[in-house]
Design an enzyme around this catalytic site. Sequence first.
Site, PDB file in Angstrom:
ATOM      1  N   LYS A   1       8.690  -3.013 -16.975  1.00 37.31           N
ATOM      2  CA  LYS A   1       8.070  -2.421 -15.785  1.00 37.31           C
ATOM      3  C   LYS A   1       7.330  -3.456 -14.936  1.00 37.31           C
ATOM      4  O   LYS A   1       7.024  -3.187 -13.793  1.00 37.31           O
ATOM      5  CB  LYS A   1       7.198  -1.211 -16.142  1.00 37.31           C
ATOM      6  CG  LYS A   1       5.780  -1.448 -16.512  1.00 37.31           C
ATOM      7  CD  LYS A   1       4.996  -0.134 -16.349  1.00 37.31           C
ATOM      8  CE  LYS A   1       3.650  -0.229 -17.036  1.00 37.31           C
ATOM      9  NZ  LYS A   1       2.827   0.950 -16.757  1.00 37.31           N
ATOM     10  N   ASP A   2       7.076  -4.636 -15.486  1.00 34.12           N
ATOM     11  CA  ASP A   2       6.430  -5.685 -14.700  1.00 34.12           C
ATOM     12  C   ASP A   2       7.433  -6.600 -14.002  1.00 34.12           C
ATOM     13  O   ASP A   2       7.034  -7.524 -13.293  1.00 34.12           O
ATOM     14  CB  ASP A   2       5.503  -6.519 -15.595  1.00 34.12           C
ATOM     15  CG  ASP A   2       4.332  -5.686 -16.109  1.00 34.12           C
ATOM     16  OD1 ASP A   2       3.883  -4.794 -15.372  1.00 34.12           O
ATOM     17  OD2 ASP A   2       3.884  -5.928 -17.240  1.00 34.12           O
TER      18      ASP A   2
ATOM     19  N   ARG B   1       0.278   5.436  -9.170  1.00 33.60           N
ATOM     20  CA  ARG B   1       1.227   6.449  -9.658  1.00 33.60           C
ATOM     21  C   ARG B   1       0.531   7.484 -10.533  1.00 33.60           C
ATOM     22  O   ARG B   1       0.702   8.695 -10.356  1.00 33.60           O
ATOM     23  CB  ARG B   1       2.332   5.732 -10.451  1.00 33.60           C
ATOM     24  CG  ARG B   1       3.296   6.627 -11.185  1.00 33.60           C
ATOM     25  CD  ARG B   1       4.226   5.794 -12.075  1.00 33.60           C
ATOM     26  NE  ARG B   1       3.502   5.031 -13.096  1.00 33.60           N
ATOM     27  CZ  ARG B   1       3.081   5.533 -14.247  1.00 33.60           C
ATOM     28  NH1 ARG B   1       3.309   6.787 -14.541  1.00 33.60           N
ATOM     29  NH2 ARG B   1       2.424   4.783 -15.105  1.00 33.60           N
ATOM     30  N   ARG B   2      -0.279   6.998 -11.486  1.00 33.08           N
ATOM     31  CA  ARG B   2      -0.974   7.936 -12.377  1.00 33.08           C
ATOM     32  C   ARG B   2      -1.997   8.757 -11.598  1.00 33.08           C
ATOM     33  O   ARG B   2      -2.074   9.978 -11.741  1.00 33.08           O
ATOM     34  CB  ARG B   2      -1.695   7.155 -13.483  1.00 33.08           C
ATOM     35  CG  ARG B   2      -0.716   6.551 -14.478  1.00 33.08           C
ATOM     36  CD  ARG B   2      -1.388   5.586 -15.446  1.00 33.08           C
ATOM     37  NE  ARG B   2      -0.403   4.969 -16.321  1.00 33.08           N
ATOM     38  CZ  ARG B   2      -0.500   3.744 -16.820  1.00 33.08           C
ATOM     39  NH1 ARG B   2      -1.534   2.983 -16.537  1.00 33.08           N
ATOM     40  NH2 ARG B   2       0.454   3.286 -17.609  1.00 33.08           N
TER      41      ARG B   2
ATOM     42  N   CYS C   1       5.159  -2.462  -7.267  1.00 34.81           N
ATOM     43  CA  CYS C   1       4.200  -1.884  -8.218  1.00 34.81           C
ATOM     44  C   CYS C   1       3.008  -1.314  -7.493  1.00 34.81           C
ATOM     45  O   CYS C   1       2.119  -0.734  -8.094  1.00 34.81           O
ATOM     46  CB  CYS C   1       3.776  -2.903  -9.262  1.00 34.81           C
ATOM     47  SG  CYS C   1       2.792  -4.238  -8.609  1.00 34.81           S
TER      48      CYS C   1
ATOM     49  N   ARG D   1     -10.844  -1.745 -14.211  1.00 35.62           N
ATOM     50  CA  ARG D   1     -10.234  -3.061 -14.126  1.00 35.62           C
ATOM     51  C   ARG D   1     -10.197  -3.759 -15.462  1.00 35.62           C
ATOM     52  O   ARG D   1     -10.850  -3.348 -16.414  1.00 35.62           O
ATOM     53  CB  ARG D   1     -10.999  -3.905 -13.111  1.00 35.62           C
ATOM     54  CG  ARG D   1     -10.863  -3.310 -11.738  1.00 35.62           C
ATOM     55  CD  ARG D   1     -11.771  -3.991 -10.753  1.00 35.62           C
ATOM     56  NE  ARG D   1     -11.433  -3.531  -9.422  1.00 35.62           N
ATOM     57  CZ  ARG D   1     -11.648  -4.226  -8.332  1.00 35.62           C
ATOM     58  NH1 ARG D   1     -12.180  -5.431  -8.421  1.00 35.62           N
ATOM     59  NH2 ARG D   1     -11.321  -3.746  -7.163  1.00 35.62           N
TER      60      ARG D   1
ATOM     61  N   ARG E   1     -10.714  -2.680 -21.064  1.00 39.26           N
ATOM     62  CA  ARG E   1     -10.734  -1.270 -20.670  1.00 39.26           C
ATOM     63  C   ARG E   1     -11.215  -0.387 -21.809  1.00 39.26           C
ATOM     64  O   ARG E   1     -12.025   0.511 -21.602  1.00 39.26           O
ATOM     65  CB  ARG E   1      -9.343  -0.830 -20.227  1.00 39.26           C
ATOM     66  CG  ARG E   1      -8.987  -1.421 -18.891  1.00 39.26           C
ATOM     67  CD  ARG E   1      -7.700  -0.846 -18.362  1.00 39.26           C
ATOM     68  NE  ARG E   1      -7.208  -1.708 -17.304  1.00 39.26           N
ATOM     69  CZ  ARG E   1      -6.271  -1.366 -16.453  1.00 39.26           C
ATOM     70  NH1 ARG E   1      -5.705  -0.184 -16.516  1.00 39.26           N
ATOM     71  NH2 ARG E   1      -5.879  -2.203 -15.513  1.00 39.26           N
TER      72      ARG E   1
HETATM   73  C1  DPM Z   1       2.620  -1.751 -13.744  1.00 39.73           C
HETATM   74  C2  DPM Z   1       1.640  -0.751 -13.663  1.00 39.73           C
HETATM   75  C3  DPM Z   1       0.722  -1.023 -14.699  1.00 39.73           C
HETATM   76  C4  DPM Z   1       1.189  -2.180 -15.402  1.00 39.73           C
HETATM   77  C5  DPM Z   1       1.584   0.344 -12.634  1.00 39.73           C
HETATM   78  C6  DPM Z   1       1.936   1.747 -13.170  1.00 39.73           C
HETATM   79  C7  DPM Z   1      -0.532  -0.251 -14.982  1.00 39.73           C
HETATM   80  C8  DPM Z   1      -1.683  -0.831 -14.162  1.00 39.73           C
HETATM   81  C9  DPM Z   1      -3.008  -0.202 -14.417  1.00 39.73           C
HETATM   82  C10 DPM Z   1       3.800  -1.911 -12.866  1.00 39.73           C
HETATM   83  N1  DPM Z   1       2.325  -2.604 -14.765  1.00 39.73           N
HETATM   84  O1  DPM Z   1       2.257   1.943 -14.363  1.00 39.73           O
HETATM   85  O2  DPM Z   1       1.882   2.717 -12.399  1.00 39.73           O
HETATM   86  O3  DPM Z   1      -3.159   0.730 -15.236  1.00 39.73           O
HETATM   87  O4  DPM Z   1      -3.939  -0.700 -13.782  1.00 39.73           O
HETATM   88  C11 DPM Z   1       1.422  -2.786 -17.843  1.00 39.73           C
HETATM   89  C12 DPM Z   1       1.160  -2.123 -19.075  1.00 39.73           C
HETATM   90  C13 DPM Z   1       2.299  -2.321 -19.879  1.00 39.73           C
HETATM   91  C14 DPM Z   1       3.195  -3.087 -19.155  1.00 39.73           C
HETATM   92  C15 DPM Z   1      -0.100  -1.423 -19.438  1.00 39.73           C
HETATM   93  C16 DPM Z   1      -0.109   0.065 -19.063  1.00 39.73           C
HETATM   94  C17 DPM Z   1       2.543  -1.839 -21.295  1.00 39.73           C
HETATM   95  C18 DPM Z   1       3.579  -0.728 -21.376  1.00 39.73           C
HETATM   96  C19 DPM Z   1       5.023  -1.159 -21.180  1.00 39.73           C
HETATM   97  C20 DPM Z   1       0.555  -2.892 -16.595  1.00 39.73           C
HETATM   98  N2  DPM Z   1       2.636  -3.382 -17.937  1.00 39.73           N
HETATM   99  O5  DPM Z   1       0.649   0.547 -18.218  1.00 39.73           O
HETATM  100  O6  DPM Z   1      -0.958   0.787 -19.654  1.00 39.73           O
HETATM  101  O7  DPM Z   1       5.481  -2.167 -21.734  1.00 39.73           O
HETATM  102  O8  DPM Z   1       5.718  -0.443 -20.439  1.00 39.73           O
END
Ligand code: DPM
Length: 364
Positions: A102-103, A153-154, A265, A171, A177
């Site tokens: 997702k990143d 999104r959330r 994102c 943050r 967190r």
């Molecule tokens: C992206 C988002 C977030 C990550 C945006 C979204 C969450 C950012 C936040 C694109 N990347 O999900 O709407 O909460 O401020 C990220 C996490 C993981 C990968 C942590 C998470 C782990 C889960 C995975 C940050 N990137 O989302 O809690 O591998 O899918």
Amino acid sequence: MEGPFRFIREGNGNVSRVIRMGTRKSQAVCVSQLARIQTDSVAGTLKELYPDVHLEIVAMSTIGDKILDTALSKIGEKSLFTKELENALERNEVDIVVHSLKDLPTSLPPGFTIGAILQRENPHDAVVLHPKNAGLTLDSLPEKSVIGTSSLRRAAQLKKRFPQLEFENIRGNLNTRLKKLDEKDDYAAIILAAAGLKRMGWESRISQILGPEDCMYAVGQGALAVEVRAQDKDILEMVSVLHHPDTVLRCISERAFLKQLEGGCSVPVAVHTEVKGSMLYLTGAVYSLDGADCLKDTMQTVVEISNKVSESAQECVHVGVTANNVSSSALDAAENLGMDLANALLNKGAKDILTTARKLNDAR
Ligand code: DPM
């Protein structure tokens, strides 16, 4: 040995190539801790599959890790965490980089490809409660309870679904967190991806998994991706056995959906996918920042997974993913599904919703 690659002479006199995996430096920083855990897990699988290969793990720090105090949606640059690792790939300093899918942006810079997408973990978001709220859910938390999330999104989906709650940015990396949640009284709960919590060993903190009716997940959430040089045929072939076909098809449809919407994102876009038999189902949605405006639709397509794999010798890339060991007609169908669903939402005005969301977020 000359050339960009390093080799090692085995006890039996054979010379074999050293494969280097790049990862983020494990300072006290938890996002990189997650990166390290993810890299080690893929390294473990590769070692089982290829016991004779010499794998080395190279840790480096990235810009993303240095400015962790800024909300991801405000940093703006989707490829932030990945750029320095890609530079190292380009310079042949490493051969493999493991990311949370997702990143990874839907278009990779030229020269790079996703050579494997591993079986997806639980893709849903999870509620982590302040210990004083043990036993409660988003439905039963007191009115005006503050929920921490910096994902647009959330926040968009949950504001609409739980109007009695309040949502505030939180943050920092995952460790920070959880600490902010437990040690202060600012948040009643925070929302994180179940997959990240599980990989960090914090599964026991999950009090509630959010189903699609509450909060749909991000494109690629829960899946690990292996990024390699597009021209490095040996490594591509080596990692291709890690591909999990159902996950590949789901994630290709999700990524094609996001790409066609021109989302990154920093826009509220969410998906839900399922493979049932030979059918692939994709639900996708775009939201205004407060969730009040929402365009959502579901489409499906036949994906013949058992089909012959790529007939042509030509490499076939779908939204950045090279999967020559998965049926090319199924990959095409998955990509078309994502584009078709995006076009259907664009026809209903998705562009306006996303443009407004982007502007408002930039102005915050
Ligand atoms: C992206 C988002 C977030 C990550 C945006 C979204 C969450 C950012 C936040 C694109 N990347 O999900 O709407 O909460 O401020 C990220 C996490 C993981 C990968 C942590 C998470 C782990 C889960 C995975 C940050 N990137 O989302 O809690 O591998 O899918």
